[in-house]
Scaffold this motif. Structure first.
Motif, PDB file in Angstrom:
ATOM      1  N   GLU A  37      -6.355  38.115 -11.773  1.00 39.51           N
ATOM      2  CA  GLU A  37      -5.931  36.714 -11.851  1.00 39.51           C
ATOM      3  C   GLU A  37      -4.436  36.641 -11.575  1.00 39.51           C
ATOM      4  N   LYS A  38      -4.082  36.810 -10.316  1.00 44.31           N
ATOM      5  CA  LYS A  38      -2.660  36.744  -9.932  1.00 44.31           C
ATOM      6  C   LYS A  38      -2.108  35.346 -10.253  1.00 44.31           C
ATOM      7  N   PRO A  39      -0.926  35.236 -10.867  1.00 44.54           N
ATOM      8  CA  PRO A  39      -0.387  33.905 -11.136  1.00 44.54           C
ATOM      9  C   PRO A  39      -0.331  33.074  -9.858  1.00 44.54           C
ATOM     10  N   CYS A  40      -1.087  31.992  -9.825  1.00 44.14           N
ATOM     11  CA  CYS A  40      -1.217  31.208  -8.591  1.00 44.14           C
ATOM     12  C   CYS A  40      -2.018  29.954  -8.911  1.00 44.14           C
ATOM     13  N   GLY A  41      -1.727  28.845  -8.212  1.00 41.26           N
ATOM     14  CA  GLY A  41      -2.553  27.652  -8.383  1.00 41.26           C
ATOM     15  C   GLY A  41      -3.969  27.889  -7.867  1.00 41.26           C
ATOM     16  N   GLY A  42      -4.070  28.699  -6.813  1.00 42.90           N
ATOM     17  CA  GLY A  42      -5.386  28.969  -6.212  1.00 42.90           C
ATOM     18  C   GLY A  42      -5.842  27.875  -5.266  1.00 42.90           C
ATOM     19  N   MET A 161      11.806  31.444  -5.000  1.00 37.20           N
ATOM     20  CA  MET A 161      11.704  30.452  -6.079  1.00 37.20           C
ATOM     21  C   MET A 161      11.125  31.170  -7.288  1.00 37.20           C
ATOM     22  N   SER A 162      11.483  30.703  -8.473  1.00 33.25           N
ATOM     23  CA  SER A 162      10.740  31.143  -9.661  1.00 33.25           C
ATOM     24  C   SER A 162       9.546  30.221  -9.795  1.00 33.25           C
ATOM     25  N   ALA A 163       8.427  30.776 -10.214  1.00 28.09           N
ATOM     26  CA  ALA A 163       7.233  29.947 -10.459  1.00 28.09           C
ATOM     27  C   ALA A 163       6.613  30.424 -11.762  1.00 28.09           C
ATOM     28  N   LEU A 164       6.356  29.493 -12.661  1.00 27.00           N
ATOM     29  CA  LEU A 164       5.807  29.873 -13.966  1.00 27.00           C
ATOM     30  C   LEU A 164       4.972  28.733 -14.522  1.00 27.00           C
ATOM     31  N   GLY A 165       4.141  29.063 -15.500  1.00 28.39           N
ATOM     32  CA  GLY A 165       3.322  27.998 -16.076  1.00 28.39           C
ATOM     33  C   GLY A 165       2.361  28.503 -17.128  1.00 28.39           C
ATOM     34  N   TYR A 166       1.417  27.637 -17.460  1.00 28.17           N
ATOM     35  CA  TYR A 166       0.432  27.925 -18.514  1.00 28.17           C
ATOM     36  C   TYR A 166      -0.966  27.578 -18.022  1.00 28.17           C
ATOM     37  N   VAL A 198      -1.027  24.529 -15.281  1.00 23.55           N
ATOM     38  CA  VAL A 198       0.133  23.630 -15.310  1.00 23.55           C
ATOM     39  C   VAL A 198       1.349  24.503 -15.012  1.00 23.55           C
ATOM     40  N   GLY A 199       2.103  24.164 -13.981  1.00 20.33           N
ATOM     41  CA  GLY A 199       3.201  25.063 -13.630  1.00 20.33           C
ATOM     42  C   GLY A 199       4.365  24.339 -12.995  1.00 20.33           C
ATOM     43  N   ILE A 200       5.428  25.107 -12.797  1.00 17.60           N
ATOM     44  CA  ILE A 200       6.644  24.571 -12.164  1.00 17.60           C
ATOM     45  C   ILE A 200       7.195  25.626 -11.217  1.00 17.60           C
ATOM     46  N   CYS A 201       7.715  25.169 -10.076  1.00 21.33           N
ATOM     47  CA  CYS A 201       8.445  26.101  -9.211  1.00 21.33           C
ATOM     48  C   CYS A 201       9.785  25.459  -8.895  1.00 21.33           C
ATOM     49  N   GLY A 202      10.792  26.287  -8.730  1.00 24.13           N
ATOM     50  CA  GLY A 202      12.111  25.734  -8.451  1.00 24.13           C
ATOM     51  C   GLY A 202      13.030  26.797  -7.891  1.00 24.13           C
ATOM     52  N   LYS A 203      13.946  26.337  -7.039  1.00 24.92           N
ATOM     53  CA  LYS A 203      14.897  27.256  -6.398  1.00 24.92           C
ATOM     54  C   LYS A 203      16.277  27.008  -6.976  1.00 24.92           C
ATOM     55  N   GLY A 204      17.012  28.088  -7.213  1.00 24.42           N
ATOM     56  CA  GLY A 204      18.405  27.950  -7.646  1.00 24.42           C
ATOM     57  C   GLY A 204      18.560  27.555  -9.096  1.00 24.42           C
ATOM     58  N   GLU A 205      17.505  27.662  -9.891  1.00 24.37           N
ATOM     59  CA  GLU A 205      17.607  27.325 -11.320  1.00 24.37           C
ATOM     60  C   GLU A 205      16.955  28.459 -12.109  1.00 24.37           C
ATOM     61  N   GLY A 227      -0.233  28.766 -27.791  1.00 26.47           N
ATOM     62  CA  GLY A 227      -1.469  29.541 -27.658  1.00 26.47           C
ATOM     63  C   GLY A 227      -2.011  29.572 -26.237  1.00 26.47           C
ATOM     64  N   ALA A 228      -1.400  28.804 -25.301  1.00 29.50           N
ATOM     65  CA  ALA A 228      -1.880  28.818 -23.907  1.00 29.50           C
ATOM     66  C   ALA A 228      -1.341  30.067 -23.204  1.00 29.50           C
ATOM     67  N   ALA A 229      -2.149  30.643 -22.301  1.00 29.33           N
ATOM     68  CA  ALA A 229      -1.701  31.852 -21.593  1.00 29.33           C
ATOM     69  C   ALA A 229      -0.560  31.487 -20.644  1.00 29.33           C
TER      70      ALA A 229
END
Ligand SMILES: Cc1cc2nc3c(=O)[nH]c(=O)nc-3n(C[C@H](O)[C@H](O)[C@H](O)COP(=O)(O)OP(=O)(O)OC[C@H]3O[C@@H](n4cnc5c(N)ncnc54)[C@H](O)[C@@H]3O)c2cc1C
Length: 395
Positions: A37-42, A161-166, A198-205, A227-229
């Protein structure tokens, strides 16, 4: 050249393995995790499944989404109907689908980490977590965190970009895209089978600041992060000058997918480009033309002609789209308002989402439709009396 080693078994590596093994080459694919399950919206666009119909015509679980809600500060929200739906897969399922196809085509698949590679004359010697392997050619598909410094693109901080989420329990029918003040990026909610991503991506932050923005948004939406992954990863987003010097191939190797930086610098779409670049690398490698050096040049040419010139142009637009101003408002706010008021503009937005509208040619289409779009906007605002009767309307 008979033996090809594929380093990495994500969408790019798996598809390259399938294409090359189908053509009769001796293909060995190495991935440290295999399907995961690679971090990705899919999310897979129309552009992807129209060119590779097996991506939609299969029994693998997927969501088919026909609506996106766009929101921007000061502009509210608008629902964009998607005539060309977006498919959403779990990455575990999508990777498995692609790896199984590679295996059926005859590729040998090994769960092992590639620790290093050495050029010995015209061959490669690979050092893996389970031993050594020799190959005549390497396809580098190790993703955005490619640990092999001597091959693949070299991402600088300006190229990522950094991309992260739950992954949050819940269900909804539509995709949500939220633009934010002073962010070259956006928040998304993707409905997946059984949960929301649910995620966010952003450049320069910094990632920590992006995470705060995301958690604030989630709290406002009543989505709990407790408790969300949590997931986070790097998203290539090459700066304009980096496209020209991008290291996509060298003596005895070609890089595909994220390992070659091939991601849309505005939307972050990478799955299509992973599969497409793998296809182009396989075509170049299998072509009759010349020796290895010529095949490598051919891969560079194919990439440029097929999509990398378009993505390079997209990289010029990225800052203007996320951070620019138009008619005294932010560009994202204007996009939301125009989508709400003008069916023509809404059509252009749909085509951008589906991949029918490339970035090259976007300005021309916007200008061609400008009169018509402004007319629709004025009419929707009840300002028809401001438009002279005989104004020629084109577009
Ligand atoms: C948060 C996030 C959301 C995204 N959402 C979307 C989306 O909705 N739609 C979209 O189109 N794109 C999206 N992307 C981009 C997409 O995930 C990538 O573009 C895509 O996964 C690239 O595929 P790839 O095969 O090149 O690389 P990867 O999928 O990263 O695969 C690389 C593989 O290489 C393996 N590997 C790495 N190093 C080694 C090694 N040394 N030895 C052996 N194996 C190794 C890894 O285990 C992995 O399986 C998103 C990215 C992020 C970070």
């Amino acid at each position: 050249m008979k033996r090809v080693a594929i380093l990495g078994g994500g969408p790019a590596g798996a598809f390259a393995a399938e294409q090359l093994a189908s053509a009769g080459l001796e293909v060995s694919l190495f991935d440290e995790k295999l399907a995961w399950e690679k971090p990705c919206g899919g999310g897979l666009t129309f552009k992807a499944y129209s060119q590779y119909p097996f991506l939609i015509e299969n029994d693998t679980p997927k969501r088919i989404v026909t609506e996106t809600v766009l929101s921007a500060p000061g502009a509210g929200r608008v629902t964009l109907k998607l005539d060309d739906p977006l498919l959403i897969y779990s990455r575990l399922d999508l990777n498995r689908l692609l790896l199984e196809r590679a295996q059926r085509a005859g590729a040998a698949i090994e769960k092992a980490r590639v620790l290093g590679l050495t050029r010995c004359g015209s061959e490669w010697r690979l050092r893996t977590s389970s031993g050594t392997a020799d190959a005549d050619f390497c396809i580098v598909a190790t993703g955005a965190r490619n640990p092999l410094r001597e091959v693949g693109t070299q991402l600088t901080p300006a190229d990522a970009m950094s991309a992260l989420g739950y992954y949050v329990p819940g269900q909804q029918a539509q995709i949500d895209i939220q633009f934010l003040p002073r962010l070259e990026g956006y928040i998304w909610i993707f409905p997946r089978c059984g949960h929301l991503s649910v995620g966010i991506c952003g450049k320069g932050e910094p990632a920590a600041s992006l995470r705060k923005r995301l958690e604030r948004y989630m709290a406002e939406r009543g989505l709990s992060s407790q408790g969300a992954a949590f997931y986070s990863h790097v998203l290539p987003s090459l700066d304009t000058p980096s496209w020209r010097r991008n290291r996509v191939a060298g003596e005895g190797w070609m890089a595909v997918g994220d390992a070659a930086g091939l991601v849309d610098p505005i939307t972050g779409e990478g799955l299509y480009y992973a599969i497409r670049s793998a296809d182009l690398a396989a075509r170049a490698l299998l072509s009759e033309a010349g020796g290895l050096a010529e095949k490598i040049n051919q891969y560079r040419r194919l990439l440029r002609r097929d999509f990398s010139a378009d993505l390079e142009f997209g990289s010029r637009l990225a800052k203007r789209i996320f951070l620019g101003r138009f008619l005294f408002g932010s560009v994202p706010a204007r996009m939301v308002q125009f989508t709400r008021r003008s069916p023509r503009f809404s059509r252009i937005m749909q085509d951008l989402f589906s991949g029918r509208q490339p970035y090259l040619g976007l300005k021309r289409r916007l200008l061609q439709n400008l009169n018509g779009s402004l007319y629709e906007i004025f009419m929707s605002l009840g300002m028809s009396r401001l438009i002279p009767r005989k104004t020629p309307l084109t577009g």
